[in-house]
Design a protein around this motif. Structure first.
Motif, PDB file in Angstrom:
ATOM      1  N   THR A   1       7.344  -4.593   2.986  1.00 33.78           N
ATOM      2  CA  THR A   1       8.268  -3.830   3.703  1.00 33.78           C
ATOM      3  C   THR A   1       7.672  -2.936   4.668  1.00 33.78           C
ATOM      4  OG1 THR A   1       8.368  -2.021   1.982  1.00 33.78           O
ATOM      5  CG2 THR A   1       9.769  -3.972   1.377  1.00 33.78           C
ATOM      6  N   TRP A   2       8.600  -2.408   5.494  1.00 32.30           N
ATOM      7  CA  TRP A   2       8.110  -1.325   6.481  1.00 32.30           C
ATOM      8  C   TRP A   2       7.498  -0.253   5.748  1.00 32.30           C
ATOM      9  CZ3 TRP A   2       8.107  -3.129  11.030  1.00 32.30           C
ATOM     10  CH2 TRP A   2       9.355  -3.983  11.592  1.00 32.30           C
ATOM     11  N   GLY A   3       7.870   0.106   4.378  1.00 35.81           N
ATOM     12  CA  GLY A   3       7.198   1.234   3.749  1.00 35.81           C
ATOM     13  C   GLY A   3       5.623   0.803   3.260  1.00 35.81           C
ATOM     14  N   ASP A   4       5.698  -0.274   3.420  1.00 37.17           N
ATOM     15  CA  ASP A   4       4.388  -0.886   2.884  1.00 37.17           C
ATOM     16  C   ASP A   4       3.093  -0.588   3.807  1.00 37.17           C
ATOM     17  OD1 ASP A   4       5.217  -1.370   0.285  1.00 37.17           O
ATOM     18  OD2 ASP A   4       5.568  -3.626   0.778  1.00 37.17           O
ATOM     19  N   VAL A   5       3.633  -0.720   4.909  1.00 33.57           N
ATOM     20  CA  VAL A   5       2.647  -0.509   5.941  1.00 33.57           C
ATOM     21  C   VAL A   5       2.430   0.894   6.792  1.00 33.57           C
ATOM     22  CG1 VAL A   5       2.866  -3.059   6.573  1.00 33.57           C
ATOM     23  CG2 VAL A   5       4.073  -1.545   7.959  1.00 33.57           C
ATOM     24  N   ARG A   6       1.335   0.821   7.721  1.00 31.44           N
ATOM     25  CA  ARG A   6       0.973   2.056   8.606  1.00 31.44           C
ATOM     26  C   ARG A   6       0.394   1.440   9.677  1.00 31.44           C
ATOM     27  NH1 ARG A   6       3.626   3.786   5.046  1.00 31.44           N
ATOM     28  NH2 ARG A   6       3.419   5.633   3.982  1.00 31.44           N
ATOM     29  N   GLU A   7       0.927   1.941  10.719  1.00 36.36           N
ATOM     30  CA  GLU A   7       0.342   1.419  12.425  1.00 36.36           C
ATOM     31  C   GLU A   7      -1.147   2.049  12.291  1.00 36.36           C
ATOM     32  OE1 GLU A   7       2.311   1.010  16.244  1.00 36.36           O
ATOM     33  OE2 GLU A   7       1.594   3.250  16.149  1.00 36.36           O
ATOM     34  N   ARG A   8      -1.970   1.336  12.470  1.00 38.21           N
ATOM     35  CA  ARG A   8      -3.390   1.613  12.684  1.00 38.21           C
ATOM     36  C   ARG A   8      -4.075   0.997  13.886  1.00 38.21           C
ATOM     37  NH1 ARG A   8      -2.031   5.406   9.494  1.00 38.21           N
ATOM     38  NH2 ARG A   8      -2.669   5.430   7.431  1.00 38.21           N
ATOM     39  N   PRO A   9      -5.254   1.322  14.390  1.00 38.20           N
ATOM     40  CA  PRO A   9      -5.988   0.767  15.352  1.00 38.20           C
ATOM     41  C   PRO A   9      -6.364  -0.559  14.893  1.00 38.20           C
ATOM     42  CG  PRO A   9      -6.795   2.793  15.505  1.00 38.20           C
ATOM     43  CD  PRO A   9      -5.720   2.659  14.243  1.00 38.20           C
ATOM     44  N   ALA A  10      -6.384  -1.856  15.644  1.00 38.48           N
ATOM     45  CA  ALA A  10      -6.952  -3.187  15.086  1.00 38.48           C
ATOM     46  C   ALA A  10      -8.206  -2.965  14.824  1.00 38.48           C
ATOM     47  CB  ALA A  10      -6.700  -4.007  15.807  1.00 38.48           C
ATOM     48  N   ASP A  11      -9.045  -2.259  15.569  1.00 37.12           N
ATOM     49  CA  ASP A  11     -10.357  -2.039  15.487  1.00 37.12           C
ATOM     50  C   ASP A  11     -10.983  -1.488  14.026  1.00 37.12           C
ATOM     51  OD1 ASP A  11     -11.005  -2.724  18.204  1.00 37.12           O
ATOM     52  OD2 ASP A  11     -11.238  -0.825  19.006  1.00 37.12           O
TER      53      ASP A  11
ATOM     54  N   GLY B   1      -7.737  -1.224  22.325  1.00 42.97           N
ATOM     55  CA  GLY B   1      -6.460  -0.301  22.207  1.00 42.97           C
ATOM     56  C   GLY B   1      -5.230  -0.963  21.145  1.00 42.97           C
ATOM     57  N   HIS B   2      -5.463  -2.096  20.700  1.00 41.34           N
ATOM     58  CA  HIS B   2      -4.265  -2.655  20.243  1.00 41.34           C
ATOM     59  C   HIS B   2      -3.994  -2.042  18.605  1.00 41.34           C
ATOM     60  CE1 HIS B   2      -1.510  -6.144  19.667  1.00 41.34           C
ATOM     61  NE2 HIS B   2      -1.990  -6.157  18.274  1.00 41.34           N
ATOM     62  N   ARG B   3      -3.053  -1.897  18.405  1.00 41.33           N
ATOM     63  CA  ARG B   3      -2.428  -1.455  16.983  1.00 41.33           C
ATOM     64  C   ARG B   3      -1.811  -2.278  16.257  1.00 41.33           C
ATOM     65  NH1 ARG B   3      -3.560   3.874  16.851  1.00 41.33           N
ATOM     66  NH2 ARG B   3      -2.000   4.562  15.213  1.00 41.33           N
ATOM     67  N   VAL B   4      -2.009  -2.479  14.854  1.00 42.03           N
ATOM     68  CA  VAL B   4      -1.425  -3.402  13.862  1.00 42.03           C
ATOM     69  C   VAL B   4      -0.775  -2.781  12.767  1.00 42.03           C
ATOM     70  CG1 VAL B   4      -3.093  -5.333  14.518  1.00 42.03           C
ATOM     71  CG2 VAL B   4      -3.685  -3.612  12.845  1.00 42.03           C
ATOM     72  N   LEU B   5       0.183  -3.478  12.087  1.00 35.95           N
ATOM     73  CA  LEU B   5       0.862  -2.779  10.978  1.00 35.95           C
ATOM     74  C   LEU B   5      -0.034  -3.349   9.553  1.00 35.95           C
ATOM     75  CD1 LEU B   5       4.650  -3.506  11.989  1.00 35.95           C
ATOM     76  CD2 LEU B   5       3.087  -1.566  12.398  1.00 35.95           C
ATOM     77  N   VAL B   6      -0.955  -2.312   9.228  1.00 33.98           N
ATOM     78  CA  VAL B   6      -1.819  -2.392   8.128  1.00 33.98           C
ATOM     79  C   VAL B   6      -1.098  -2.235   6.778  1.00 33.98           C
ATOM     80  CG1 VAL B   6      -3.958  -2.145   7.036  1.00 33.98           C
ATOM     81  CG2 VAL B   6      -3.690  -2.099   9.416  1.00 33.98           C
ATOM     82  N   VAL B   7      -1.003  -3.251   5.781  1.00 33.93           N
ATOM     83  CA  VAL B   7      -0.611  -2.936   4.347  1.00 33.93           C
ATOM     84  C   VAL B   7      -1.651  -1.943   3.818  1.00 33.93           C
ATOM     85  CG1 VAL B   7       0.032  -3.665   2.210  1.00 33.93           C
ATOM     86  CG2 VAL B   7       0.300  -5.168   4.357  1.00 33.93           C
ATOM     87  N   THR B   8      -1.044  -0.760   3.395  1.00 37.04           N
ATOM     88  CA  THR B   8      -2.205   0.330   2.769  1.00 37.04           C
ATOM     89  C   THR B   8      -1.491   0.619   1.310  1.00 37.04           C
ATOM     90  OG1 THR B   8      -0.509   2.135   3.618  1.00 37.04           O
ATOM     91  CG2 THR B   8      -2.328   1.375   5.202  1.00 37.04           C
ATOM     92  N   GLU B   9      -2.405   1.194   0.663  1.00 35.86           N
ATOM     93  CA  GLU B   9      -2.191   1.647  -0.699  1.00 35.86           C
ATOM     94  C   GLU B   9      -1.338   2.695  -0.620  1.00 35.86           C
ATOM     95  OE1 GLU B   9      -5.692   2.103  -3.322  1.00 35.86           O
ATOM     96  OE2 GLU B   9      -6.380   0.289  -2.844  1.00 35.86           O
ATOM     97  N   GLU B  10      -1.816   3.696   0.249  1.00 34.86           N
ATOM     98  CA  GLU B  10      -0.635   4.733   0.570  1.00 34.86           C
ATOM     99  C   GLU B  10       0.905   4.308   0.891  1.00 34.86           C
ATOM    100  OE1 GLU B  10      -0.101   8.065   3.892  1.00 34.86           O
ATOM    101  OE2 GLU B  10      -1.444   6.508   4.203  1.00 34.86           O
ATOM    102  N   GLY B  11       0.812   3.344   1.675  1.00 31.57           N
ATOM    103  CA  GLY B  11       2.164   2.669   1.760  1.00 31.57           C
ATOM    104  C   GLY B  11       3.018   2.165   0.594  1.00 31.57           C
TER     105      GLY B  11
END
Length: 100
Positions: free
Chosen positions: A8-18, A86-96
């Motif tokens: 879900t949206w809550g599971d991800v955080r926007e982060r640099p693809a690098d 500079g590309h950003r992705v929606l990474v699944v995070t434990e925090e999310g």
């Protein structure tokens, strides 16, 4: 695009693809998806009337060499390539997932 990923949206955080590393999963939102990123990269679906569900394809990094990554999707597709600078992705995070 398949919507079979469990995120879900809550599971991800926007982060640099690098920052992607082997084992990381990111979601490529489906065509027409609208969202905004806030403090700490928190992501919320946006829509005209209400929050849109997060549809799309989830990809997991299986190998990385420099900026070049190989990833496999939940549909079984594989890709190898580099993200633009500079590309950003929606990474699944434990925090999310803990917040979600």
């Amino acid at each position: 695009m398949s919507t079979d990923h469990p995120y879900t949206w809550g599971d991800v955080r926007e982060r640099p693809a690098d920052e992607l590393a082997v084992g990381d999963t990111w979601v490529n939102p489906g065509t027409g998806a609208a969202y905004f990123a806030g403090e700490g990269g928190r992501v919320h679906g946006a829509g005209i009337v209400h929050e849109m569900p997060m549809r799309g394809i989830a990809w997991t990094v299986t190998a990385r060499e420099g900026k070049r990554i190989t990833a496999c999707s939940q549909t079984g597709a594989t890709l190898t390539g580099e993200f633009p600078a500079g590309h950003r992705v929606l990474v699944v995070t434990e925090e999310g997932q803990a917040d979600g």
